[in-house]
Enzyme design. Structure first.
Site, PDB file in Angstrom:
ATOM      1  N   HIS A 150       0.840  -1.190   0.000  1.00 32.32           N
ATOM      2  CA  HIS A 150       0.000   0.000   0.000  1.00 32.32           C
ATOM      3  C   HIS A 150       0.884   1.251   0.000  1.00 32.32           C
ATOM      4  O   HIS A 150       2.094   1.168   0.134  1.00 32.32           O
ATOM      5  CB  HIS A 150      -0.927   0.023   1.224  1.00 32.32           C
ATOM      6  CG  HIS A 150      -2.076  -0.932   1.126  1.00 32.32           C
ATOM      7  ND1 HIS A 150      -1.986  -2.266   1.487  1.00 32.32           N
ATOM      8  CD2 HIS A 150      -3.349  -0.747   0.703  1.00 32.32           C
ATOM      9  CE1 HIS A 150      -3.150  -2.850   1.293  1.00 32.32           C
ATOM     10  NE2 HIS A 150      -3.991  -1.959   0.819  1.00 32.32           N
ATOM     11  N   LYS A 154      -0.428   4.597   4.730  1.00 35.83           N
ATOM     12  CA  LYS A 154      -1.200   3.554   5.414  1.00 35.83           C
ATOM     13  C   LYS A 154      -0.386   3.023   6.589  1.00 35.83           C
ATOM     14  O   LYS A 154       0.737   2.549   6.420  1.00 35.83           O
ATOM     15  CB  LYS A 154      -1.547   2.412   4.458  1.00 35.83           C
ATOM     16  CG  LYS A 154      -2.483   1.376   5.075  1.00 35.83           C
ATOM     17  CD  LYS A 154      -2.970   0.390   4.032  1.00 35.83           C
ATOM     18  CE  LYS A 154      -3.904  -0.651   4.614  1.00 35.83           C
ATOM     19  NZ  LYS A 154      -5.134  -0.058   5.181  1.00 35.83           N
TER      20      LYS A 154
END
Length: 240
Positions: A150, A154
């Site tokens: 990600h 995140k």
């Protein structure tokens, strides 16, 4: 014959997902209508693009709706769940970080209303979830590894989607191991790998646009409106 548009309530409308839901729902005005958009703070404008906006504290006075879509915060989750039960309306929720008590409340509410809570509303991930469970059942004794990537903002690792896929592998009898990567602006990539002696199977999903999650939530809302009370997974809704 004209079909009455599905009446949607968007809870958490000021967030990234909430904004995407409002934008994409407007593209399907013939089949769905947002009757209220709720935000944590008092809205700067009461009506935006024809949609009434309200503060979350005004939720008790919500107009009639068929399904609520909730992408808010755990602090606001109890109120929208209680409202759906009170109104007999469906609930689609992607709010993360909810407590065990809130999960128990979801289970109790499912006896009265149709609902779906998911860490990921991508329809592709829903299919991947089923494939992972089937592969784990068929490949007893193989190693199972889940690698997710990600964007750098995140914070949680493994991702909620990776843990959901791991649960699917676990239902199939595998014991998954996890690895996480945070780099650049990656929207989301999940690799589930099964490795045996001399061979390997890789099941992969790559998201390149965040709209897929909002589109999946709108799809779930349409499907949920026709369902009996119960707790559903996104994959349960794929066959109509």
């Amino acid at each position: 014959m004209n079909q009455t548009p599905l009446r949607l309530l968007i809870h958490g409308a000021s967030g990234r997902m909430g904004q995407a839901l409002l934008r994409l729902a407007a593209e399907h005005a013939d089949t769905m209508k947002v009757v209220g958009a709720y935000t944590g703070r008092a809205p700067a404008q009461r009506v935006v693009d024809g949609i009434p906006h309200f503060a979350a504290k005004e939720l008790h006075g919500a107009p009639p709706f068929d399904v609520a879509i909730d992408f808010s915060l755990p602090e606001g989750f109890d109120a929208i769940l209680a409202l759906c039960v009170e109104r007999g309306a469906g609930l689609v929720s992607g709010t993360t970080g909810i407590s065990q008590a809130q999960r128990d409340a979801l289970d109790a509410a499912a006896k009265a209303i149709p609902l779906v809570w998911a860490s990921n509303f991508s329809l592709g991930v829903a299919v991947l979830d089923e494939l992972v469970e089937r592969a784990a059942q068929a490949l007893a004794g193989w190693d199972c590894d889940i690698v997710e990537a990600h964007h750098t903002r995140k914070l949680d690792a493994p991702s909620g989607t990776a843990l959901t896929l791991g649960a699917a592998a676990g239902r199939g009898g595998a014991t998954p191991q996890y690895a996480s990567l945070r780099a650049g602006d990656i929207v989301g990539e999940h690799l589930v790998q099964f490795t045996g002696l001399g061979e390997r199977i890789e099941l992969v999903h790559r998201a390149t646009n965040r709209d897929i999650f909002a589109r999946g939530a709108l799809f779930a809302a349409r499907q949920l409106a026709e369902r009996a009370p119960g707790s559903y997974r996104v994959r349960d809704l794929l066959n109509g």
